[in-house]
Design an enzyme around this catalytic site. Structure first.
Site, short mmCIF file in Angstrom:
data_model
loop_
_atom_site.label_atom_id
_atom_site.label_comp_id
_atom_site.label_asym_id
_atom_site.label_seq_id
_atom_site.Cartn_x
_atom_site.Cartn_y
_atom_site.Cartn_z
N PRO A 242 0.78 -1.24 0.00
CA PRO A 242 0.00 0.00 0.00
C PRO A 242 0.82 1.29 0.00
O PRO A 242 0.80 2.07 0.97
CB PRO A 242 -0.83 -0.13 1.27
CG PRO A 242 0.05 -0.90 2.20
CD PRO A 242 0.77 -1.90 1.32
N CYS A 243 1.51 1.56 -1.11
CA CYS A 243 2.27 2.80 -1.18
C CYS A 243 1.34 4.01 -1.24
O CYS A 243 1.79 5.15 -1.06
CB CYS A 243 3.22 2.79 -2.37
SG CYS A 243 2.48 2.44 -3.95
N HIS A 244 0.02 3.77 -1.45
CA HIS A 244 -0.92 4.90 -1.44
C HIS A 244 -1.06 5.50 -0.04
O HIS A 244 -1.58 6.60 0.11
CB HIS A 244 -2.30 4.45 -1.96
CG HIS A 244 -2.93 3.35 -1.18
ND1 HIS A 244 -2.62 2.02 -1.39
CD2 HIS A 244 -3.85 3.36 -0.17
CE1 HIS A 244 -3.33 1.26 -0.56
NE2 HIS A 244 -4.07 2.05 0.20
#
Length: 291
Positions: A242-244
């Site tokens: 989850p780089c968001h």
């Protein structure tokens, strides 16, 4: 950083510089092997041996992609013999080092697309497991990205619902992209630092965000915020890593490999609070669109 964190960071540095055994590592940082094993896994998400294996594999992969001779790349990465990498590394690469360097030559990859809550997703797998998950606007663009990653592999598009191996993996990816609980095996291939960043991202709770600087500080590298951003940009496994959930220091959402609208949507879906700074950026963008 407390005293134990200092010792764990020192252990990580020793692993980056060599191949100490767990006992040697424990003596060097004044921790018992069992205690070091537990604390290291809690801090970095993997054991010292797993960390070392990922570092070596990341170095091997980078060298192969840059065109290094296979034998030289194996020994430079720290594998004592070709058999060691075939035992420990080939399964992670999804193929032998020589074939990976050759763009997947000789490999047969099956792939399919699936409509998900986030749009069309491509899932590709060798006989050993998933090797790529990609989001995009359409099947042709996604296929082009797959061919760029494995230009010399045999690619077979299949109906995921009729492929006993691929079907459950495609369903699991679709469930994960829809925000449902799903068990999806993630194969993280990169440098040791990138792996550390991706591991850290997967520990950010849903609904929360961290700044690039906060992630860097958590890793014991407070001046590496730009390197953290670079690792996020190189994440090829949409949403599952989850780089968001990583934003700029002022709270604005920053960049995203799959586009800012999707990043904002993901954060809103997870209940993350978007900052005043992000609202200002979004409103300015909308105003420019109306002009």
């Amino acid at each position: 950083m407390n005293r134990n964190d200092d010792k764990l960071e020192r252990a990580r540095q020793l692993l980056d510089g060599g191949e100490p055994t767990l006992e040697e590592l424990g003596r060097a940082v004044a921790l018992s092997p069992a205690h070091l094993q537990r604390r290291f896994r809690a801090r970095f998400g993997l054991s010292p041996a797993e960390y070392l294996a990922q570092r070596k594999l990341g170095k091997l992969k980078s060298a192969l992609r840059e065109g290094s001779d296979v034998s030289a790349a194996l020994y430079d990465a720290g594998y004592g013999s070709p058999s060691r990498v075939y035992e420990a590394g080939a399964a992670k690469l999804g193929m032998t080092p020589a074939r990976y360097r050759a763009g997947g030559e000789g490999e047969e990859l099956r792939w399919s697309t699936v409509d998900t809550a986030l749009g069309t997703a491509l899932v590709a797998a060798s006989e050993r497991g998933i090797c790529m998950v990609e989001l995009g606007a359409g099947e042709r663009a996604l296929e082009a990205k797959l061919r760029a990653e494995f230009p010399n592999a045999g690619l077979q598009r299949v109906d995921a619902g009729r492929d006993a191996f691929l079907a459950p993996r495609v369903r699991a990816v679709a469930d994960a992209l829809a925000g449902k609980k799903a068990k999806v095996e993630v194969d993280l291939l990169g440098t040791a630092f990138q792996k550390k960043v991706w591991d850290a991202l997967m520990r950010i709770p849903q609904g929360e965000t961290r700044s690039y600087a906060e992630v860097a500080a958590k890793l014991g590298a407070p001046n590496a915020a730009r390197a953290v951003a670079g690792a996020c940009a190189r994440n090829r496994i949409a949403v599952l890593v989850p780089c968001h959930r990583v934003v700029r220091g002022d709270g604005s959402i920053g960049g995203y490999r799959w586009g800012l609208p999707l990043k904002r949507r993901l954060l809103q879906r997870e209940g993350a609070r978007l900052s005043v700074a992000d609202a200002a950026v979004r409103n300015a963008s909308a105003a420019r669109g109306r002009a």
